[in-house]
Scaffold this motif. Structure first.
Motif, PDB file in Angstrom:
ATOM      1  N   PHE A  10      45.152  56.802  44.560  1.00  0.00           N
ATOM      2  CA  PHE A  10      43.879  56.888  45.282  1.00  0.00           C
ATOM      3  C   PHE A  10      42.982  55.687  44.982  1.00  0.00           C
ATOM      4  O   PHE A  10      42.533  54.995  45.899  1.00  0.00           O
ATOM      5  CB  PHE A  10      43.167  58.190  44.918  1.00  0.00           C
ATOM      6  CG  PHE A  10      41.906  58.418  45.707  1.00  0.00           C
ATOM      7  CD1 PHE A  10      41.953  58.555  47.091  1.00  0.00           C
ATOM      8  CD2 PHE A  10      40.681  58.484  45.083  1.00  0.00           C
ATOM      9  CE1 PHE A  10      40.786  58.754  47.825  1.00  0.00           C
ATOM     10  CE2 PHE A  10      39.517  58.692  45.805  1.00  0.00           C
ATOM     11  CZ  PHE A  10      39.570  58.823  47.184  1.00  0.00           C
ATOM     12  N   ILE A  11      42.701  55.432  43.714  1.00  0.00           N
ATOM     13  CA  ILE A  11      41.865  54.297  43.333  1.00  0.00           C
ATOM     14  C   ILE A  11      42.506  53.585  42.150  1.00  0.00           C
ATOM     15  O   ILE A  11      42.904  54.227  41.168  1.00  0.00           O
ATOM     16  CB  ILE A  11      40.443  54.730  42.914  1.00  0.00           C
ATOM     17  CG1 ILE A  11      39.703  55.405  44.059  1.00  0.00           C
ATOM     18  CG2 ILE A  11      39.623  53.522  42.430  1.00  0.00           C
ATOM     19  CD1 ILE A  11      38.349  55.980  43.648  1.00  0.00           C
ATOM     20  N   ILE A  12      42.584  52.255  42.214  1.00  0.00           N
ATOM     21  CA  ILE A  12      42.904  51.438  41.051  1.00  0.00           C
ATOM     22  C   ILE A  12      41.689  50.564  40.788  1.00  0.00           C
ATOM     23  O   ILE A  12      41.192  49.887  41.699  1.00  0.00           O
ATOM     24  CB  ILE A  12      44.190  50.611  41.232  1.00  0.00           C
ATOM     25  CG1 ILE A  12      44.502  49.841  39.951  1.00  0.00           C
ATOM     26  CG2 ILE A  12      44.131  49.693  42.446  1.00  0.00           C
ATOM     27  CD1 ILE A  12      45.900  49.241  39.928  1.00  0.00           C
ATOM     28  N   SER A  13      41.182  50.596  39.547  1.00  0.00           N
ATOM     29  CA  SER A  13      39.881  49.999  39.268  1.00  0.00           C
ATOM     30  C   SER A  13      39.893  49.203  37.964  1.00  0.00           C
ATOM     31  O   SER A  13      39.548  49.743  36.901  1.00  0.00           O
ATOM     32  CB  SER A  13      38.810  51.086  39.213  1.00  0.00           C
ATOM     33  OG  SER A  13      37.538  50.526  38.978  1.00  0.00           O
ATOM     34  N   PRO A  14      40.265  47.922  38.007  1.00  0.00           N
ATOM     35  CA  PRO A  14      40.175  47.066  36.821  1.00  0.00           C
ATOM     36  C   PRO A  14      38.835  46.326  36.750  1.00  0.00           C
ATOM     37  O   PRO A  14      38.167  46.138  37.770  1.00  0.00           O
ATOM     38  CB  PRO A  14      41.315  46.071  37.046  1.00  0.00           C
ATOM     39  CG  PRO A  14      41.381  45.924  38.544  1.00  0.00           C
ATOM     40  CD  PRO A  14      40.960  47.261  39.121  1.00  0.00           C
ATOM     41  N   ASN A  15      38.447  45.909  35.533  1.00  0.00           N
ATOM     42  CA  ASN A  15      37.309  45.004  35.406  1.00  0.00           C
ATOM     43  C   ASN A  15      37.799  43.568  35.555  1.00  0.00           C
ATOM     44  O   ASN A  15      38.959  43.334  35.934  1.00  0.00           O
ATOM     45  CB  ASN A  15      36.561  45.241  34.093  1.00  0.00           C
ATOM     46  CG  ASN A  15      37.392  44.899  32.853  1.00  0.00           C
ATOM     47  OD1 ASN A  15      38.399  44.193  32.934  1.00  0.00           O
ATOM     48  ND2 ASN A  15      36.971  45.405  31.709  1.00  0.00           N
ATOM     49  N   GLU A  16      36.961  42.601  35.246  1.00  0.00           N
ATOM     50  CA  GLU A  16      37.332  41.206  35.494  1.00  0.00           C
ATOM     51  C   GLU A  16      38.535  40.767  34.665  1.00  0.00           C
ATOM     52  O   GLU A  16      39.477  40.157  35.187  1.00  0.00           O
ATOM     53  CB  GLU A  16      36.119  40.304  35.219  1.00  0.00           C
ATOM     54  CG  GLU A  16      35.006  40.485  36.242  1.00  0.00           C
ATOM     55  CD  GLU A  16      33.686  39.915  35.778  1.00  0.00           C
ATOM     56  OE1 GLU A  16      33.169  38.988  36.434  1.00  0.00           O
ATOM     57  OE2 GLU A  16      33.148  40.407  34.766  1.00  0.00           O
ATOM     58  N   ALA A  17      38.507  41.059  33.354  1.00  0.00           N
ATOM     59  CA  ALA A  17      39.620  40.663  32.492  1.00  0.00           C
ATOM     60  C   ALA A  17      40.894  41.390  32.883  1.00  0.00           C
ATOM     61  O   ALA A  17      41.993  40.809  32.881  1.00  0.00           O
ATOM     62  CB  ALA A  17      39.271  40.939  31.033  1.00  0.00           C
ATOM     63  N   GLU A  18      40.774  42.669  33.231  1.00  0.00           N
ATOM     64  CA  GLU A  18      41.938  43.462  33.626  1.00  0.00           C
ATOM     65  C   GLU A  18      42.499  43.004  34.968  1.00  0.00           C
ATOM     66  O   GLU A  18      43.717  43.004  35.173  1.00  0.00           O
ATOM     67  CB  GLU A  18      41.537  44.933  33.677  1.00  0.00           C
ATOM     68  CG  GLU A  18      41.177  45.487  32.309  1.00  0.00           C
ATOM     69  CD  GLU A  18      40.212  46.663  32.328  1.00  0.00           C
ATOM     70  OE1 GLU A  18      39.797  47.085  31.226  1.00  0.00           O
ATOM     71  OE2 GLU A  18      39.866  47.136  33.423  1.00  0.00           O
ATOM     72  N   THR A  19      41.614  42.589  35.872  1.00  0.00           N
ATOM     73  CA  THR A  19      42.059  42.044  37.157  1.00  0.00           C
ATOM     74  C   THR A  19      42.896  40.793  36.944  1.00  0.00           C
ATOM     75  O   THR A  19      43.962  40.622  37.554  1.00  0.00           O
ATOM     76  CB  THR A  19      40.846  41.719  38.052  1.00  0.00           C
ATOM     77  OG1 THR A  19      40.147  42.934  38.339  1.00  0.00           O
ATOM     78  CG2 THR A  19      41.276  41.061  39.350  1.00  0.00           C
ATOM     79  N   ALA A  20      42.417  39.899  36.067  1.00  0.00           N
ATOM     80  CA  ALA A  20      43.155  38.664  35.784  1.00  0.00           C
ATOM     81  C   ALA A  20      44.519  38.974  35.171  1.00  0.00           C
ATOM     82  O   ALA A  20      45.528  38.343  35.514  1.00  0.00           O
ATOM     83  CB  ALA A  20      42.333  37.771  34.860  1.00  0.00           C
ATOM     84  N   ALA A  21      44.566  39.953  34.257  1.00  0.00           N
ATOM     85  CA  ALA A  21      45.832  40.304  33.614  1.00  0.00           C
ATOM     86  C   ALA A  21      46.818  40.919  34.602  1.00  0.00           C
ATOM     87  O   ALA A  21      48.022  40.643  34.556  1.00  0.00           O
ATOM     88  CB  ALA A  21      45.571  41.275  32.460  1.00  0.00           C
ATOM     89  N   LEU A  22      46.337  41.753  35.516  1.00  0.00           N
ATOM     90  CA  LEU A  22      47.211  42.412  36.482  1.00  0.00           C
ATOM     91  C   LEU A  22      47.718  41.463  37.553  1.00  0.00           C
ATOM     92  O   LEU A  22      48.878  41.541  37.978  1.00  0.00           O
ATOM     93  CB  LEU A  22      46.455  43.564  37.159  1.00  0.00           C
ATOM     94  CG  LEU A  22      46.277  44.853  36.374  1.00  0.00           C
ATOM     95  CD1 LEU A  22      45.285  45.763  37.089  1.00  0.00           C
ATOM     96  CD2 LEU A  22      47.605  45.571  36.184  1.00  0.00           C
ATOM     97  N   THR A  23      46.846  40.573  38.022  1.00  0.00           N
ATOM     98  CA  THR A  23      47.154  39.774  39.207  1.00  0.00           C
ATOM     99  C   THR A  23      47.484  38.318  38.915  1.00  0.00           C
ATOM    100  O   THR A  23      48.060  37.632  39.770  1.00  0.00           O
ATOM    101  CB  THR A  23      45.963  39.789  40.182  1.00  0.00           C
ATOM    102  OG1 THR A  23      44.864  39.072  39.598  1.00  0.00           O
ATOM    103  CG2 THR A  23      45.540  41.212  40.503  1.00  0.00           C
ATOM    104  N   GLY A  24      47.048  37.817  37.742  1.00  0.00           N
ATOM    105  CA  GLY A  24      47.170  36.384  37.467  1.00  0.00           C
ATOM    106  C   GLY A  24      46.094  35.569  38.156  1.00  0.00           C
ATOM    107  O   GLY A  24      46.117  34.338  38.111  1.00  0.00           O
ATOM    108  N   ILE A  25      45.148  36.243  38.783  1.00  0.00           N
ATOM    109  CA  ILE A  25      44.059  35.571  39.506  1.00  0.00           C
ATOM    110  C   ILE A  25      42.748  35.859  38.766  1.00  0.00           C
ATOM    111  O   ILE A  25      42.374  37.033  38.593  1.00  0.00           O
ATOM    112  CB  ILE A  25      43.945  36.078  40.958  1.00  0.00           C
ATOM    113  CG1 ILE A  25      45.259  35.850  41.703  1.00  0.00           C
ATOM    114  CG2 ILE A  25      42.784  35.404  41.688  1.00  0.00           C
ATOM    115  CD1 ILE A  25      45.359  36.635  43.014  1.00  0.00           C
ATOM    116  N   VAL A  26      42.063  34.826  38.333  1.00  0.00           N
ATOM    117  CA  VAL A  26      40.780  35.004  37.648  1.00  0.00           C
ATOM    118  C   VAL A  26      39.701  35.215  38.709  1.00  0.00           C
ATOM    119  O   VAL A  26      39.473  34.340  39.541  1.00  0.00           O
ATOM    120  CB  VAL A  26      40.435  33.787  36.778  1.00  0.00           C
ATOM    121  CG1 VAL A  26      39.069  33.969  36.110  1.00  0.00           C
ATOM    122  CG2 VAL A  26      41.520  33.559  35.721  1.00  0.00           C
TER     123      VAL A  26
END
Length: 319
Positions: free
Chosen positions: A183-199
Motif C-alpha cells: 500500500f505505502i512504501i515510505s523512506p526518508n532521504e537517507a533511506e531513499t538513497a540506500a534503496l534507489t541509489g539516487i540521492v
C-alpha cells in the motif's frame, strides 16, 4: 469517516535508547568525543509507532520481542501505560532487549548505533498469531527485524486484504520484488538513497527516486519523507509535494515513526492521503520540539491544537 477506533497492527523493533545530547561531531576511529549529558528512554521504531498510534486514538497492537531484562520490563510498562496491546509481544529468554545509542548534535540531528538483540528473532509466526485473532485495518512495519519476517508479514496481510505501510528504515538496500503491490512504501532521504541509489537532493532527483521506487515495488503510494522539505506523494500518475511545518528542532528521534503512525490512523479514520500527510507533519513537528523517543510523541489533542494554531501554515500548504 470510519466509526470507532481503527485497529492498527505494528510489527517491529523494541529498544531501550541511550540518548547522548550535544555530541560535537561523529568521532574518528580511536577518538573520543564529548557530549553534555545522557539519559535512557524507551523507544525502537516499532515501539515508537505503536505508542504513537495509541496516542492518536487507535487500538494499537504490537508484535515484537524483548528480553527478560530490566530494559524489556521498562518498555512493556511504558507501552501498557500508553494503552498499547502488548499481548503479542514475546518475552525471549535467549536474547537481550534491543539497545540503540542515539547521538544528537546541537541542531537536533542524530546518528545511532543499534544492537538488535531480541529484534533479530521476530518470527512470521509471531505475526500470524496476531492476525489470526484480530481483524486489523492496517499493518505498519519497518526494517529493524529479519527481512524474511518483513516479507512474510506483507504476504499474510495481503492474503487478508489488509493494507501495509512500510516505513523503510533503517537505511539499507533490499530487493523489493516480494513487496510488490504494497500500500505505502515510505523512506526518508537517507533511506531513499540506500534503496534507489539516487540521492534526493534536488526536485528532479527526488521525483526520479519516487518513480524508481514505484516501478520496482508497484505500491499504491510512494511517500518520501524529506525533512524540512516536507513530503512527496506519488501514485504512479501525479507527484504531490506536501509541505511540512517549520519549527525549532531539539531532537528528531521518533519523528518519522510518529509521522507514519499518525498518518496511518488518520487514513484509517477516513481522511484522504494528503490530509493524513499534513496531520502526520503536525505530529512530527511537535515530536522534534521535544527530547527522547516515547516522551516526545504527542497526543491527538496536542496535534489538533497545533493544527488550529498553525492555520496560516495550512493555508500555505494548500497553495
Amino acid at each position: 469517516m470510519k466509526e470507532g477506533k481503527p485497529k492498527i497492527l505494528v510489527v517491529g523493533s523494541m529498544n531501550m535508547d541511550l540518548i547522548m545530547y550535544n555530541v560535537e561531531r561523529i568521532p574518528k576511529m580511536g577518538e573520543s568525543i564529548y557530549c553534555t549529558g545522557y539519559e535512557y528512554v524507551t523507544g525502537g521504531k516499532g515501539s515508537n509507532q505503536a505508542y504513537a498510534a495509541s496516542m492518536q486514538g487507535a487500538d494499537a497492537y504490537l508484535v515484537g520481542r524483548i528480553g527478560t531484562d530490566d530494559n524489556g520490563r521498562a518498555l512493556m510498562k511504558q507501552l501498557e501505560e500508553a494503552g498499547v496491546d502488548t499481548s503479542f509481544v514475546v518475552r525471549d529468554e535467549g536474547h537481550l532487549t534491543g539497545l540503540s545509542t542515539m547521538n544528537i548534535d546541537a541542531d537536533g540531528n542524530y546518528f545511532s548505533i543499534f544492537a538488535s538483540g531480541a529484534n533479530d528473532h521476530i518470527k512470521p509466526e509471531d505475526v500470524e498469531r496476531a492476525m489470526d485473532q484480530v481483524d486489523f485495518d492496517m499493518v505498519v512495519m519497518q526494517l529493524e527485524m529479519p527481512l524474511e519476517t518483513v516479507y512474510q508479514t506483507y504476504g499474510m496481510a495481503r492474503q487478508r486484504e489488509i493494507p501495509v505501510f512500510l516505513d523503510a528504515g533503517p537505511a539499507m538496500s533490499i530487493p523489493l520484488e516480494r513487496l510488490r503491490g504494497i500500500f505505502i512504501i515510505s523512506p526518508n532521504e537517507a533511506e531513499t538513497a540506500a534503496l534507489t541509489g539516487i540521492v534526493p537532493d534536488t526536485k528532479a532527483h527526488t521525483e526520479e527516486a519516487a518513480r524508481w521506487l514505484y516501478e520496482k515495488a508497484a505500491p499504491r503510494y510512494v511517500l518520501l519523507k524529506l525533512g524540512s522539505r516536507g513530503a512527496l506523494l506519488y501514485d504512479g500518475r501525479e507527484m504531490k509535494w506536501v509541505k511540512g511545518y517549520h519549527v525549532d528542532a531539539v531532537d528528531t528521534t521518533a519523528a518519522g515513526d510518529t509521522f507514519g503512525a499518525a498518518l496511518a490512523v488518520q487514513y484509517c479514520k477516513g481522511a484522504d492521503m494528503e490530509t493524513a500527510i499534513r496531520y502526520g507533519h503536525a505530529a512530527a513537528a511537535i515530536c522534534v520540539m521535544r527530547k527522547g523517543g516515547h516522551p516526545s510523541i504527542p497526543t491527538a489533542k496536542e496535534v489538533e491544537r497545533f493544527l488550529l494554531e498553525n492555520k496560516v501554515g495550512r493555508r500555505e500548504q494548500n497553495k
